[in-house]
Write an enzyme that holds these catalytic residues in place. Structure first.
Site, PDB file in Angstrom:
ATOM      1  CB  ALA A  90      40.543  37.629  40.370  1.00  0.00           C
ATOM      2  N   GLY A  91      38.687  40.333  40.444  1.00  0.00           N
ATOM      3  CA  GLY A  91      37.598  40.967  41.164  1.00  0.00           C
ATOM      4  C   GLY A  91      37.684  42.475  41.282  1.00  0.00           C
TER       5      GLY A  91
ATOM      6  CG  ASN B 275      41.137  41.178  31.268  1.00  0.00           C
ATOM      7  OD1 ASN B 275      41.238  40.020  30.906  1.00  0.00           O
ATOM      8  ND2 ASN B 275      40.832  42.130  30.399  1.00  0.00           N
ATOM      9  CB  THR B 276      36.501  42.173  33.767  1.00  0.00           C
ATOM     10  OG1 THR B 276      36.828  40.798  33.535  1.00  0.00           O
ATOM     11  CG2 THR B 276      35.041  42.411  33.412  1.00  0.00           C
TER      12      THR B 276
ATOM     13  CE  LYS C 299      46.817  35.382  36.703  1.00  0.00           C
ATOM     14  NZ  LYS C 299      45.581  35.988  36.198  1.00  0.00           N
TER      15      LYS C 299
ATOM     16  N   GLY D 284      36.366  38.432  37.233  1.00  0.00           N
ATOM     17  CA  GLY D 284      35.365  39.133  36.440  1.00  0.00           C
ATOM     18  C   GLY D 284      34.148  39.609  37.195  1.00  0.00           C
TER      19      GLY D 284
END
Length: 262
Positions: A191-192, A213-214, A104, A165
């Protein structure tokens, strides 16, 4: 009746889950391991700067010991690299340490906003593809860059929904729609994404997968949140494959009375 969604295919490899998980921000490696299991993910991305590649079992960088390579495709990422040269070096280091030749590709030199550098990302992608890597580049939601990277030979494009994040969801909807429309490789929204509903929305738009993830790692109950994302991704994909009803400006009665009154 079709009950099982189409499988995700990246570089000729099939996956049953369209949810990719990151491994940062969990309270412990054990919590990460349990969250991965609850999500049913099959692809797990790990920042190379957080992994012990020396074989010395560093107790402060032992994240790889909690990820079963027989269960998950381990996707090294170059997070922390600020230039194409740094990213290429990290990718080569991962292969030398025995990790898969998948990467990645992340290059974000700005520590505050962590937005990807389009020029350095393109340069690194060219090099890594020529070296035989399966390259999954993280990019801004830029349709022109996405097409250029596809022409180079990347395996996916991974446009952001909003900054890493931030949990702000899909703030790049219009650009994402263009990228998805023009895509010749899988599109992974990365992301986001901060809520299962946002993951479902990305899938309903036609994204091939999402990376989260977050939102899972910092949840009060990461395992239940991981399961919620698993179901949301599956539901969003099912809706997309089934054919969503088009939006209309005017009302349309579900039970017309014209023929009945006549």
């Amino acid at each position: 009746m079709q009950l099982v969604n189409q499988r995700l295919v990246i570089a000729g490899r099939e996956f049953g889950s369209r949810l990719i998980l990151g491994t940062g921000k969990f309270s412990s490696p054990e919590a990460m391991r349990d969250g991965l299991a609850a999500s049913s993910t099959e692809i797990v991305t790990v920042a190379l700067r957080r992994a012990d590649l020396s074989g010395g079992h560093d107790p402060f960088a032992n994240i790889l010991e909690f990820i079963d390579p027989q269960r998950y495709l381990l996707l090294p990422n170059t997070s922390g690299a600020m230039t194409a040269a740094e990213a290429v070096r990290l990718a080569r280091l991962a292969v030398a340490a025995g990790l898969p030749k998948w990467v990645k590709l992340e290059i974000h030199p700005d520590p505050r906003y962590l937005l990807p550098d389009p020029v350095e990302t393109f340069l690194a992608a060219e090099i890594l593809v020529k070296e035989g890597f399966v390259v999954l580049p993280y990019i801004n939601a830029d349709p022109v860059l996405a097409r250029r990277l596809q022409d180079v030979g990347v395996a996916t494009v991974m446009p952001l929904g909003s900054p890493i994040g931030s949990n702000r969801g899909l703030q790049t909807r219009d650009q994402l729609r263009i990228i998805i429309e023009q895509a010749t490789v899988p599109v992974v929204v990365d992301a986001g994404i901060g809520a299962p509903s946002q993951a479902a929305e990305a899938m309903e738009m036609g994204a091939d997968a999402v990376l989260v993830n977050t939102a899972i790692a910092v949840a009060r109950d990461p395992n239940r949140m991981a399961a919620a994302f698993k179901w949301a991704v599956a539901a969003g994909r099912t809706a997309y494959e089934s054919g969503l009803a088009p939006a209309q400006i005017s009302a349309s009665a579900t039970s017309p009375l014209t023929a009945f009154l006549d």
